[in-house]
Design a protein around this motif. Structure first.
Motif, PDB file in Angstrom:
ATOM      1  N   THR A 251       8.435   5.375  -2.017  1.00  0.00           N
ATOM      2  CA  THR A 251       8.198   4.216  -1.172  1.00  0.00           C
ATOM      3  C   THR A 251       8.994   4.378   0.118  1.00  0.00           C
ATOM      4  OG1 THR A 251      10.042   2.978  -2.092  1.00  0.00           O
ATOM      5  CG2 THR A 251       7.901   2.763  -3.208  1.00  0.00           C
ATOM      6  N   GLN A 281      -0.680   6.834   1.768  1.00  0.00           N
ATOM      7  CA  GLN A 281       0.008   5.855   0.948  1.00  0.00           C
ATOM      8  C   GLN A 281      -0.882   5.455  -0.220  1.00  0.00           C
ATOM      9  OE1 GLN A 281       1.296   2.306   3.043  1.00  0.00           O
ATOM     10  NE2 GLN A 281       3.221   2.292   1.932  1.00  0.00           N
ATOM     11  N   THR A 282      -0.333   5.504  -1.428  1.00  0.00           N
ATOM     12  CA  THR A 282      -1.091   5.180  -2.629  1.00  0.00           C
ATOM     13  C   THR A 282      -1.158   3.660  -2.808  1.00  0.00           C
ATOM     14  OG1 THR A 282       0.859   5.221  -4.051  1.00  0.00           O
ATOM     15  CG2 THR A 282      -0.279   7.313  -3.682  1.00  0.00           C
ATOM     16  N   LYS A 283      -1.906   3.248  -3.814  1.00  0.00           N
ATOM     17  CA  LYS A 283      -2.012   1.819  -4.099  1.00  0.00           C
ATOM     18  C   LYS A 283      -0.664   1.229  -4.514  1.00  0.00           C
ATOM     19  CE  LYS A 283      -6.905   1.862  -5.352  1.00  0.00           C
ATOM     20  NZ  LYS A 283      -7.908   1.611  -6.415  1.00  0.00           N
ATOM     21  N   GLY A 284       0.216   2.063  -5.052  1.00  0.00           N
ATOM     22  CA  GLY A 284       1.550   1.604  -5.429  1.00  0.00           C
ATOM     23  C   GLY A 284       2.533   1.605  -4.277  1.00  0.00           C
ATOM     24  N   ARG A 285       2.004   1.742  -3.035  1.00  0.00           N
ATOM     25  CA  ARG A 285       2.812   1.709  -1.810  1.00  0.00           C
ATOM     26  C   ARG A 285       3.757   2.897  -1.710  1.00  0.00           C
ATOM     27  NH1 ARG A 285       0.581  -1.188   1.766  1.00  0.00           N
ATOM     28  NH2 ARG A 285       2.563  -1.596   2.818  1.00  0.00           N
ATOM     29  N   LYS A 286       3.432   3.982  -2.414  1.00  0.00           N
ATOM     30  CA  LYS A 286       4.249   5.190  -2.320  1.00  0.00           C
ATOM     31  C   LYS A 286       3.575   6.185  -1.395  1.00  0.00           C
ATOM     32  CE  LYS A 286       6.778   5.035  -6.684  1.00  0.00           C
ATOM     33  NZ  LYS A 286       7.184   5.796  -7.883  1.00  0.00           N
ATOM     34  N   THR A 288       2.831   9.984  -0.221  1.00  0.00           N
ATOM     35  CA  THR A 288       2.700  11.280  -0.876  1.00  0.00           C
ATOM     36  C   THR A 288       2.069  12.278   0.087  1.00  0.00           C
ATOM     37  OG1 THR A 288       1.811  12.447  -2.811  1.00  0.00           O
ATOM     38  CG2 THR A 288       0.439  10.725  -1.850  1.00  0.00           C
TER      39      THR A 288
END
Length: 300
Positions: A251, A281-286, A288
Motif C-alpha cells: 500500500t 493498483q489492485t482492488k486491495g489498494r496495493k 504492484t
C-alpha cells in the motif's frame, strides 16, 4: 553474439516495440529519425546504433520524410493490412525479400481494418512476424485523447516487449557544442539554439532506464539533453519504489515506511509510474509491478 539493442539502451533487438502517443506528439518524426540512424549506422541522440536494413510499411503517409541517400532503408505504402492470414503472407514475403533488422509499422490503425477485433488480429500477426524473422518490429500507435494509455491498452500491452511514450514540452535554449568536444573545452563556435524538449517514457524489462530526455533543435533531429549526457538510471525515488515492489505488493503507507520518501514525492512517483504502465493498483489498494511480456495470446 546477437546485439541486444539496435539503439543503445533505447530500442531492443528482436523485440516488438510500441511507440505510442497522441496525434501530433512527434511519433512519426521520432521513428523516422531512429530508422535513418540505423540505416546509416550513425548515432541517434548520442547513442550508438547497430547498422542494419530498415523496412518501413506505411498505411498513412505516402512518402518517407527526408530519406537518406545510399542507405538500406526501404519504404512501401502499397502493402495490404496485416489483420488476416492471407494478407500476412504477402507482408511476410515483402519482409523476407528485404531481410531487415528493423520493420516499422505506421500505424497499427492502418495495419488493421479499424475495429477492435481486427486490430487484435493485426497484433497477433505482428507477434508472428517478429518470431519468424530476427528483427525488431516498431509499431506506431495512438493514445486515447484524454488518457495516456494506448487505445485498447490491454491487447496492446500484452503483445509488447517494450513501450516508448514521447512527450514534448515547451521550447528552451541550450548551447550547441561540436560532438567531438570534451565537457571541459569551450568553443568559439558555440551557439544558442531554441529547442523543444522531448521526454521518452520507457516500459519493458529489456530497457534499463525508465525515461530519456532529448532536445529537438529542429523537426526530425534529436540530441541528448546535454551533448555529453550518458544513459541515466531511474531517479532515486523511482528506484526506491521499484526496488520495494520487487519483493511484494504494498500500500502507499507501506511504501512510505519502506522507502522513507516524502509523502508528496511518493505520490508523484506513484502517479508517474502508473501513467507509464510500470505499476498498477489492485482492488486491495496495493501497488504492484506491471510487467510486459511478449506472447501470441493477445485477447480478442
Amino acid at each position: 553474439m546477437p546485439p541486444e539493442f539496435l539503439i543503445q539502451n533505447l530500442l531492443p533487438a528482436n523485440a516488438l516495440v510500441l511507440l505510442v502517443g497522441p496525434p501530433k506528439s512527434g511519433k512519426t518524426d521520432l521513428a523516422a529519425a531512429m530508422a535513418r540512424a540505423i540505416a546509416t549506422g550513425r548515432p541517434f541522440a548520442d547513442r550508438a546504433t547497430e547498422p542494419g536494413t530498415v523496412f518501413w510499411i506505411s498505411y498513412e503517409e505516402p512518402n518517407f520524410p527526408d530519406p537518406p541517400k545510399n542507405a538500406p532503408l526501404y519504404f512501401t505504402a502499397s502493402l495490404p493490412p496485416i489483420d488476416k492470414e492471407q494478407t500476412k503472407q504477402e507482408v511476410m514475403q515483402a519482409v523476407l525479400a528485404a531481410r531487415p533488422s528493423l520493420v516499422v509499422i505506421d500505424s497499427l490503425y492502418g495495419a488493421s481494418r479499424r475495429n477492435l477485433r481486427q486490430r487484435s488480429n493485426a497484433l497477433r500477426q505482428l507477434v508472428d512476424l517478429k518470431a519468424a524473422f530476427p528483427c525488431t518490429v516498431l509499431v506506431l500507435h495512438h493514445t486515447l485523447k484524454r488518457d495516456p494509455r494506448p487505445c485498447e491498452a490491454r491487447q496492446v500491452l500484452l503483445a509488447a516487449d517494450a513501450v516508448i511514450r514521447p512527450s514534448l514540452s515547451e521550447s528552451s535554449s541550450f548551447q550547441a557544442v561540436p560532438s567531438h568536444a570534451k565537457p571541459s573545452q569551450s568553443h568559439a563556435g558555440q551557439s544558442s539554439v531554441n529547442a523543444k524538449r522531448m521526454t521518452l517514457y520507457l516500459s519493458g524489462d529489456a530497457l534499463p532506464s525508465r525515461s530519456v530526455d532529448l532536445q529537438t533543435p529542429a523537426p526530425g533531429h534529436y540530441r541528448a539533453q546535454s551533448p555529453f549526457a550518458r544513459v541515466g538510471k531511474p531517479s532515486t525515488a523511482i528506484h526506491k519504489v521499484l526496488n520495494a515492489l520487487r519483493f511484494a505488493p504494498m500500500t502507499s503507507t507501506q511504501l512510505q515506511q519502506a522507502t522513507h520518501l516524502n509523502p508528496y514525492t511518493l505520490r508523484n512517483t506513484l502517479q508517474r509510474l502508473r501513467l507509464t504502465s510500470q505499476i498498477h493498483q489492485t482492488k486491495g489498494r496495493k501497488w504492484t509491478l506491471k510487467r510486459i511480456h511478449a506472447g501470441s495470446n493477445v485477447p480478442t
